[in-house]
Design a protein around this motif. Structure first.
Motif, mmCIF file in Angstrom:
data_model
loop_
_atom_site.group_PDB
_atom_site.id
_atom_site.type_symbol
_atom_site.label_atom_id
_atom_site.label_comp_id
_atom_site.label_asym_id
_atom_site.label_seq_id
_atom_site.Cartn_x
_atom_site.Cartn_y
_atom_site.Cartn_z
ATOM 1 N N MET A 1 16.332 9.070 -11.072
ATOM 2 C CA MET A 1 14.955 9.288 -10.620
ATOM 3 C C MET A 1 14.243 7.948 -10.486
ATOM 4 N N ARG A 2 13.796 7.635 -9.278
ATOM 5 C CA ARG A 2 13.031 6.426 -9.060
ATOM 6 C C ARG A 2 11.548 6.718 -9.266
ATOM 7 N N SER A 3 10.791 5.677 -9.562
ATOM 8 C CA SER A 3 9.365 5.845 -9.775
ATOM 9 C C SER A 3 8.659 6.056 -8.437
ATOM 10 N N THR A 4 7.410 6.488 -8.513
ATOM 11 C CA THR A 4 6.636 6.720 -7.305
ATOM 12 C C THR A 4 6.451 5.430 -6.520
ATOM 13 N N LYS A 5 6.190 4.345 -7.206
ATOM 14 C CA LYS A 5 5.986 3.067 -6.519
ATOM 15 C C LYS A 5 7.237 2.648 -5.751
ATOM 16 N N THR A 6 8.420 2.825 -6.370
ATOM 17 C CA THR A 6 9.658 2.448 -5.699
ATOM 18 C C THR A 6 9.900 3.312 -4.479
ATOM 19 N N ILE A 7 9.667 4.606 -4.606
ATOM 20 C CA ILE A 7 9.877 5.512 -3.476
ATOM 21 C C ILE A 7 8.946 5.159 -2.324
ATOM 22 N N ARG A 8 7.697 4.875 -2.638
ATOM 23 C CA ARG A 8 6.740 4.526 -1.575
ATOM 24 C C ARG A 8 7.152 3.232 -0.874
ATOM 25 N N ASN A 9 7.652 2.273 -1.619
ATOM 26 C CA ASN A 9 8.102 1.027 -0.993
ATOM 27 C C ASN A 9 9.296 1.270 -0.078
ATOM 28 N N LEU A 10 10.191 2.176 -0.490
ATOM 29 C CA LEU A 10 11.398 2.422 0.297
ATOM 30 C C LEU A 10 11.091 3.154 1.604
ATOM 31 N N ILE A 11 10.136 4.061 1.581
ATOM 32 C CA ILE A 11 9.894 4.880 2.769
ATOM 33 C C ILE A 11 8.708 4.389 3.590
ATOM 34 N N SER A 12 8.045 3.292 3.153
ATOM 35 C CA SER A 12 6.858 2.842 3.890
ATOM 36 C C SER A 12 7.200 2.451 5.325
ATOM 37 N N VAL A 13 8.316 1.738 5.505
ATOM 38 C CA VAL A 13 8.700 1.315 6.857
ATOM 39 C C VAL A 13 9.054 2.530 7.713
ATOM 40 N N VAL A 14 9.731 3.500 7.124
ATOM 41 C CA VAL A 14 10.128 4.692 7.877
ATOM 42 C C VAL A 14 8.902 5.480 8.304
ATOM 43 N N THR A 15 7.963 5.663 7.406
ATOM 44 C CA THR A 15 6.763 6.433 7.753
ATOM 45 C C THR A 15 5.948 5.734 8.835
ATOM 46 N N GLN A 16 5.840 4.410 8.763
ATOM 47 C CA GLN A 16 5.100 3.690 9.799
ATOM 48 C C GLN A 16 5.775 3.834 11.159
ATOM 49 N N LEU A 17 7.110 3.792 11.172
ATOM 50 C CA LEU A 17 7.843 3.954 12.429
ATOM 51 C C LEU A 17 7.631 5.359 13.003
ATOM 52 N N LEU A 18 7.663 6.371 12.144
ATOM 53 C CA LEU A 18 7.465 7.741 12.617
ATOM 54 C C LEU A 18 6.046 7.945 13.130
ATOM 55 N N GLN A 19 5.062 7.357 12.463
ATOM 56 C CA GLN A 19 3.683 7.475 12.929
ATOM 57 C C GLN A 19 3.501 6.813 14.294
ATOM 58 N N TRP A 20 4.121 5.631 14.468
ATOM 59 C CA TRP A 20 4.047 4.956 15.777
ATOM 60 C C TRP A 20 4.722 5.798 16.858
ATOM 61 N N ALA A 21 5.893 6.368 16.563
ATOM 62 C CA ALA A 21 6.600 7.190 17.545
ATOM 63 C C ALA A 21 5.795 8.428 17.915
ATOM 64 N N SER A 22 5.054 8.993 16.936
ATOM 65 C CA SER A 22 4.227 10.166 17.228
ATOM 66 C C SER A 22 3.048 9.787 18.116
ATOM 67 N N ARG A 23 2.418 8.628 17.834
ATOM 68 C CA ARG A 23 1.277 8.211 18.660
ATOM 69 C C ARG A 23 1.707 7.901 20.091
ATOM 70 N N GLU A 24 2.897 7.324 20.255
ATOM 71 C CA GLU A 24 3.375 6.970 21.587
ATOM 72 C C GLU A 24 3.957 8.164 22.346
ATOM 73 N N GLY A 25 4.128 9.290 21.676
ATOM 74 C CA GLY A 25 4.617 10.479 22.338
ATOM 75 C C GLY A 25 6.117 10.629 22.372
ATOM 76 N N TYR A 26 6.839 9.816 21.638
ATOM 77 C CA TYR A 26 8.299 9.926 21.614
ATOM 78 C C TYR A 26 8.761 11.140 20.792
ATOM 79 N N ILE A 27 8.000 11.524 19.778
ATOM 80 C CA ILE A 27 8.327 12.689 18.968
ATOM 81 C C ILE A 27 7.073 13.537 18.827
ATOM 82 N N GLU A 28 7.256 14.794 18.443
ATOM 83 C CA GLU A 28 6.140 15.711 18.249
ATOM 84 C C GLU A 28 5.996 16.049 16.768
#
Length: 325
Positions: free
Chosen positions: A1-28
């Motif tokens: 079990m990783r801590s909340t801080k570690t999990i947030r650091n690991l997925i921060s780049v992924v979430t930012q990429l998904l948010q950008w793809a949603s704004r640009e219309g590549y994903i729904e």
């Protein structure tokens, strides 16, 4: 079990990429919300209790090394990291031969009492020790000196930047000023002790005068390193019975949690706690781990704790002096 801080650091780049793809219309949709649901709740950080801090300070002062006890007090009173605390240096009043060399720099004192109403402790960098293998030339030098048993490694000491790569000034309470003044008198009363320290890249060489010295068992080692402090802390824990017939104590690095929790109990803001501990710009960790957990614990006050510890220590020292007389 990783801590909340570690999990947030690991997925921060992924979430930012998904948010950008949603704004640009590549994903729904909003697929990054699935990651947010997987983040575990923040857990309460272990802290040192009022009684444990008093017992540890007195035991380390009397049975280990006064410098280590004062270092433990400064860790609790300021919230700095262990590597930062052992890197605190006194004035740059060193030999002239050091000043005359252009490639060597002396450092000014990290403790500033010039303004009595606003004493400060400057945290510039940390000190790190690591084991490195001895070269053939170094082994040959030891053989010529008559060493029968040649060690495989040696300790290397070097500077490093703070974790957030910045310099910060810490506010000092009256009890912290008292402890630092005692430690300065103790260090200045010894013969001039200096240590040559290089940066990790080896591009700079400093001659410094450490504030905390290692005086245990008659040794006159210059620097009180992090390994020595942790060994003294664990020996003190064992003598006091923590971990055997008493509940165990957290690791030494949790002095930062203790200071942060104490400030949260006194009503300090997340920004002030962040600046004291040297965290990054984000205050989420401070709010989730300290402020949300300690609004009701008004009795956690490290300043009052060490004021009581110092008073009890003075009584013990006075009784010992009367017995010796």
């Amino acid at each position: 079990m990783r801590s909340t801080k570690t999990i947030r650091n690991l997925i921060s780049v992924v979430t930012q990429l998904l948010q950008w793809a949603s704004r640009e219309g590549y994903i729904e949709g909003q697929p990054w919300l699935a990651f947010e649901r997987q983040v575990v709740e923040a857990e309460r950080q272990e802290v040192f209790s009022h009684e444990a801090m008093i017992e540890l300070y007195k035991d380390m002062y009397l049975n280990e090394c006064p410098d280590a006890a004062n270092l433990f007090a400064i860790l609790c009173l300021t919230g700095c990291r262990v590597s930062e605390a052992i890197a605190i240096c006194t004035s740059d009043d060193l030999d002239r031969q050091y000043r005359s060399m252009s490639d060597i720099r002396t450092r000014q004192s990290d403790v500033n009492f010039s303004d009595p109403e606003d004493p400060r402790l400057k945290i510039r960098r940390g000190l790190v020790t690591e084991k490195v293998d001895l070269t053939l030339e170094e082994k040959e030098v030891l053989r010529k000196k008559g060493r029968t048993k040649i060690p495989k490694t040696r300790s290397k000491v070097y500077w490093k930047r703070t974790k957030t790569m910045d310099t910060r000034d810490l506010e000092l309470s009256p009890i912290a000023v008292e402890i630092l003044r005692e430690q300065i008198r103790r260090t200045n009363g010894d013969p001039l002790q200096t240590l040559m320290v290089k940066s990790r890249a080896g591009d700079r060489l400093d001659y410094v005068r450490p504030l905390f010295l290692n005086r245990i068992r008659g040794k006159r080692e210059i620097w009180l390193g992090s390994d020595s402090v942790r060994k003294m802390y664990h020996r003190s824990k064992q003598r006091l019975g923590f971990g055997t017939f008493r509940p165990d104590l957290p690791p030494l690095k949790n002095t930062r949690n203790t200071k942060a929790s104490s400030m949260a109990c006194q009503g300090d803001s997340a920004i002030k706690i962040r600046e004291q501990l040297g965290h990054g710009r984000d205050t989420e960790t401070i709010e989730r781990h300290y402020i949300n957990y300690y609004p009701q614990l008004k009795d956690l006050n490290v300043e009052k704790t060490f004021e009581k510890a110092r008073a009890e220590l003075k009584q013990l020292l006075n009784k010992g002096a009367e017995i010796n007389e």
